[in-house]
Write an enzyme that holds these catalytic residues in place. Sequence first.
Site, PDB file in Angstrom:
ATOM      1  N   CYS A  36      14.806 -17.028  34.225  1.00 14.91           N
ATOM      2  CA  CYS A  36      15.082 -15.667  33.744  1.00 14.91           C
ATOM      3  C   CYS A  36      16.492 -15.633  33.164  1.00 14.91           C
ATOM      4  O   CYS A  36      17.445 -16.052  33.821  1.00 14.91           O
ATOM      5  CB  CYS A  36      14.980 -14.693  34.913  1.00 14.91           C
ATOM      6  N   GLU A  48     -13.498   8.837  12.156  1.00 13.54           N
ATOM      7  CA  GLU A  48     -13.931   7.422  12.124  1.00 13.54           C
ATOM      8  C   GLU A  48     -12.760   6.566  11.684  1.00 13.54           C
ATOM      9  O   GLU A  48     -11.883   7.051  10.970  1.00 13.54           O
ATOM     10  CB  GLU A  48     -15.012   7.217  11.038  1.00 13.54           C
ATOM     11  N   GLU A  54     -18.040  -0.748   4.305  1.00 10.58           N
ATOM     12  CA  GLU A  54     -16.885  -1.571   3.961  1.00 10.58           C
ATOM     13  C   GLU A  54     -17.176  -3.039   4.267  1.00 10.58           C
ATOM     14  O   GLU A  54     -17.544  -3.375   5.398  1.00 10.58           O
ATOM     15  CB  GLU A  54     -15.674  -1.069   4.776  1.00 10.58           C
ATOM     16  N   ARG A 105     -18.150  -1.332  -5.323  1.00 14.47           N
ATOM     17  CA  ARG A 105     -17.881   0.031  -5.803  1.00 14.47           C
ATOM     18  C   ARG A 105     -17.467   0.051  -7.270  1.00 14.47           C
ATOM     19  O   ARG A 105     -17.828   0.950  -8.009  1.00 14.47           O
ATOM     20  CB  ARG A 105     -16.781   0.674  -4.941  1.00 14.47           C
ATOM     21  N   ASP A 137       0.834  -1.208   0.000  1.00  9.18           N
ATOM     22  CA  ASP A 137       0.000   0.000   0.000  1.00  9.18           C
ATOM     23  C   ASP A 137       0.864   1.250   0.000  1.00  9.18           C
ATOM     24  O   ASP A 137       0.544   2.237  -0.658  1.00  9.18           O
ATOM     25  CB  ASP A 137      -0.907   0.006   1.239  1.00  9.18           C
ATOM     26  N   LYS A 164     -10.716   4.095   9.347  1.00  9.74           N
ATOM     27  CA  LYS A 164     -10.775   3.733   7.917  1.00  9.74           C
ATOM     28  C   LYS A 164     -10.609   2.222   7.852  1.00  9.74           C
ATOM     29  O   LYS A 164      -9.518   1.689   8.106  1.00  9.74           O
ATOM     30  CB  LYS A 164      -9.678   4.451   7.137  1.00  9.74           C
TER      31      LYS A 164
HETATM   32  P1  AMP Z   1      -8.972   4.241  -0.855  1.00  5.83           P
HETATM   33  O1  AMP Z   1      -9.522   2.899  -1.168  1.00  5.83           O
HETATM   34  O2  AMP Z   1      -7.646   4.191  -0.183  1.00  5.83           O
HETATM   35  O3  AMP Z   1      -9.065   5.172  -2.002  1.00  5.83           O
HETATM   36  O4  AMP Z   1      -9.911   4.879   0.266  1.00  5.83           O
HETATM   37  C1  AMP Z   1     -11.271   5.168   0.038  1.00  5.83           C
HETATM   38  C2  AMP Z   1     -12.116   4.050   0.533  1.00  5.83           C
HETATM   39  O5  AMP Z   1     -11.976   3.887   1.912  1.00  5.83           O
HETATM   40  C3  AMP Z   1     -13.573   4.299   0.380  1.00  5.83           C
HETATM   41  O6  AMP Z   1     -13.985   4.072  -0.938  1.00  5.83           O
HETATM   42  C4  AMP Z   1     -14.158   3.319   1.317  1.00  5.83           C
HETATM   43  O7  AMP Z   1     -14.339   2.080   0.698  1.00  5.83           O
HETATM   44  C5  AMP Z   1     -13.072   3.102   2.355  1.00  5.83           C
HETATM   45  N1  AMP Z   1     -13.449   3.461   3.721  1.00  5.83           N
HETATM   46  C6  AMP Z   1     -13.149   2.717   4.800  1.00  5.83           C
HETATM   47  N2  AMP Z   1     -13.597   3.286   5.919  1.00  5.83           N
HETATM   48  C7  AMP Z   1     -14.240   4.427   5.563  1.00  5.83           C
HETATM   49  C8  AMP Z   1     -14.925   5.442   6.288  1.00  5.83           C
HETATM   50  N3  AMP Z   1     -15.028   5.429   7.626  1.00  5.83           N
HETATM   51  N4  AMP Z   1     -15.463   6.450   5.575  1.00  5.83           N
HETATM   52  C9  AMP Z   1     -15.342   6.505   4.230  1.00  5.83           C
HETATM   53  N5  AMP Z   1     -14.700   5.574   3.486  1.00  5.83           N
HETATM   54  C10 AMP Z   1     -14.152   4.541   4.142  1.00  5.83           C
END
Ligand code: AMP
Length: 832
Positions: free
Chosen positions: A488, A180, A239, A203, A98, A182
Site C-alpha cells: 500500500c 429506451e 440498430e 437507412r 459527435d 439509444k
Molecule cells: P441520429 O443518428 O443521432 O440522428 O439518431 C437517430 C438514430 O438513432 C435513428 O435513426 C436510429 O438509427 C438510432 N437509434 C438508436 N436507438 C434507437 C431507439 N431506441 N429508437 C429509435 N432510434 C434509435
Amino acid sequence: MIRSLQIQSHVPTRVVVGVPGRPDRRLTVNRARTERYDRARTSLAATSSEDAREIPSSTRAPDSLTVDEARRELERLNEELAHHDRSYYNDGEGVISDSEYDSLRARYLAIERLHPSAARALGASARVGATPDDQSGLEKIAHATPMRSLGNAFDIAQVEAFVNRVEKAHGEIGVELCAEPKVDGASASLRYENGVLAYAASRGDGEMGEDVTRHLVSARGVPTRLKAPYPAVLEIRGEVHVAEEDFRRVNAERAATGVRVFKNARNAAAGAMRLLNAEDNQMPLRFLAYGWGAAGETDADANAPWVTQSEFLSSFLPSQGFDAVPVLGVTSTVEGLMETYEALEIARPSMPYEIDGVVYKVNSVALQQTLGADARQPRWAIAHKFTAMSAVTTLRAIEIQVGRTGALTPVGLLDPVDIGGACIQRATLHNFDEIGRKRLKVGAQVMVERAGDVIPRVVSLAGEDLAEAAAYPEDALPLPEWLPPSKCPDCGASVVRAPLSASKNAMGTIVRCTGGLKCPSQSMERLLHFCSRDALDIRGLARATLETLHREGVVKTPADIFTLERRFGPDSGETVPTWWRYTGVKNSKGEVKEGSDGLKASAVKLFQAIELRRRGVPLHRFIYALGIPNIGAHTAKVLATHYVSLDAFRKASMAAAKGGSTSLAYGALTHIDGVGPVLAQSLVDFWGEPANASIVSEIIANGVVVLDAAESSKPSSTRQPPAAPLSSATSAASTKPAEYSAPGANLTGAKILFTGTVDGYPRETVHRLIESASAEVVSSLSSKTTCVLAGSGAGPAKLAKASALGVPIIDAADFILALDRGEPVSIPPRQD
Ligand code: AMP
C-alpha cells in the site's frame, strides 16, 4: 520505460451519483450538470453582439447576425454538415467528434430559428443521414415508408419542452412515455412479406438505402421467418451494431495481421455493412430492433397489432425471435425520464454495446400516429443524448489513491487539456484490469472523456498509440503499469486482490490494502465502524468528535480510545485538558466554552461510555468491530459461536494465514458452516498483516474484556453483571428476585407497555425487539401489565397510574439497548 508511481494519500475519491429514492435530488444534480454542459456547448458559438464587426460571422452569436450574414452562415454550415454526414455515413468514419457535430447542428438550428427568412428549404435541418454513393457497389433500395432520424435534447429544459409539446398536442397532461437506450450503431430496416424476410436495407438518406440483406441474414437477432399470425407486410427498424467483446477481439486479430483497426464499434458496424462481400466481414453483426415502418396488409396500412411501444418491444418482438432494445421505464413525468437517463448513464460503461443516450417515445401507438412526423423526425420521440466531451492528451504518470475502505484506485495524471471549458489534468483509470485491457502506458496519447459532473475518465489510447497497441497479442506480457503495487503506497501493508463482494455473482475484483486498522487512509472509517451501534456502540464517539480526535492525532487506532481517560481524564494531571473541548457542549452561537462545567460533564460522560464497553464486549460484536472486509454482523456471530473465545479465533486465523491456502488450518476455516473461501481469505488477509494483530493485542492490553460467546449468552445470574446496569425505577424491586429475566432474551408471557420514545429506535423497532423476546406489546395499562417501559417524554399520567397499580416502571433506553445487543434483561416483580 520509466514508471511513475505517485502517492497521494488521504484524498479518497468519491463520486456522488444521485440519491436513490429521491428523484428531486437527482433532478437537481442533472439540471446542474446539463446546464453546465449546455453553457459550455453554446459558448463555442456565442460571442457578444458588441464585438460583431471585428469577428467573422462563423464565430458570432446567432442573434448578432444580419439576415445576409445568417444566409451565408447557414450555407457554410449546411455544407460542412453535409460533408461530415457523408464521411460518417458513407465512409464509415467521422472526422469530428459527435459532440462537435452536435454543436455545429445546434448552431445551424439556432440561426434558422432566429432568421427564418434566411433559411434554405430542405437544408441540414431536414436531412437524414446521407444519400448512398456508388463506392460500395451495393444495390440501392427505396424504403416503402421513410426511415427518419430523431430530434435531440441535450438538457432537461429541452426534454421538458418535448413533453410539453406532446401534452399540448394531446390536449392533456400526463402522457405515458417509454424510455429506451439509444444504441450507437447504424440503422437498418428488415422487410418481411408474408412472414418471410424479403430484404434488409440500410437507412441511407431515409428515402433510399442500400441492400444489406446478405450482411444481416445471419446477424444475431434477425429471424428469417415470422410465426403466424403476422402482418402481411412488416418492416422492422433497428440498430446494427457490434458487441463490445466482439469488437475488441476482432480488432486485435486485425492488428495482429497488419489490417487497419476500427476506431470504435459503430464504425466497425457501419464499415461491415458497406462491404460488397459479406464473407469479407469478420465483425459479428447484431441487430437490436426499436421500431417499425409498414405493418399491415399493405405498405400504406399502419394497423400494427400492438397498442403500445412498450408492448411492441417487450412482447411482440421477442415472440417473433427479434432482439429488442430493453424498455428502461414507462413514465409520464420528466422526473421519471431523468431517472432512467441517469441510471443508464451510470450503467453505460458496463453495457455490452455502445449507447449514446436515451430515447423517449410516446407509448400509445394511436397517439404516435396522431402526432405524426416532419420531414426529418417523428414528433412523438426524442433522443436525450449523453453529454460526453472528449479530447486527446498525454498520460504522464499513474498515481495510486487509497480510498477510505482500502481500495487502491489508479488515477491518470495528464498533460493539461481543455474539455468543454474545464482544464483537465487528472482522470480515473477505474482499476488495474482496465489499464491492461486498454493497453495504456505512461507517455502514450490517450482519449479523455468528461461527461457532466462525472469524474473525467481515460477512454482509450489514441492516435498511433492506439493502432500500435492493438497489435499486442491478447496474452501479451503485462506492462508494469497494468499491475497493482505489492505494498500500500500509504501504509506499506501488503496488497491483495479480492472479489468486489463475497456474493457468488461478484462482478470483478478489487485491489485492497490489508493494513485496515493502521492505514492512515482507512483509519478514520475503521474507527467509526469500531464505535458504531452494531460494533462496540460507544455513545458519544460520533463522526464529528471522532474526526476531530483523529485529525488532532489524539485517536489514531481503536486501541487509543481506551487510553483517553488515562491521558486526558481528571486524573491525568491536566487542569483543563484541551482535549475536553472536542466532546463539546456548545452554546447557542456554536462556540465551545473551555473549562465550563458542561464541558467537563460531557467528557466524563464519554469516559463512562468507554468504560462500560471496556468491561465486557460480546465476542461477535468485537469481531464485527474489527471491520474485516466481508465480515458483517451475521458472519461475526457465526465465527463467535464457532470459536467461543477471541483467543481461539485469533489463533485459528493466524495459523491459516501462516500456513497458506493449502494448509489444514486454512481448510478448517472454509469448513465452518457459512464461511466460504472468500470470507476465509478475508480473515487470512487481515490476521496475516502484523499491524492488525498488534492493534488487537493493544486493545486487549488496554483493558478491554472480550466476553466468550458462551459467557455472553449465559443467564445473568451466572455471569458478571452487564456493563450497563439496567435501571429500575422501583428501588425496592432490586431486593426481590426478578420475575422475568432473559439472556438475549426470553420474556415469554410478559405483557409490556411502551410509552415515550427511545433515541435511534423507531416505535416499530421497539415493538419488534420486545416481540422477538417472546413478550407481548400491550397498549392499555392494567393490573395485568407486567411492566411499563418508559422512554423520554413518557406520559406522566400513565406513569402515575402504573405506580398506583404497582406495575414496575423500567427505563426504556437501557432495556431496549440490552435487547438489541442480545444482552440479559430483567423485569422486577410487581409492588403489591
Ligand atoms: P441520429 O443518428 O443521432 O440522428 O439518431 C437517430 C438514430 O438513432 C435513428 O435513426 C436510429 O438509427 C438510432 N437509434 C438508436 N436507438 C434507437 C431507439 N431506441 N429508437 C429509435 N432510434 C434509435
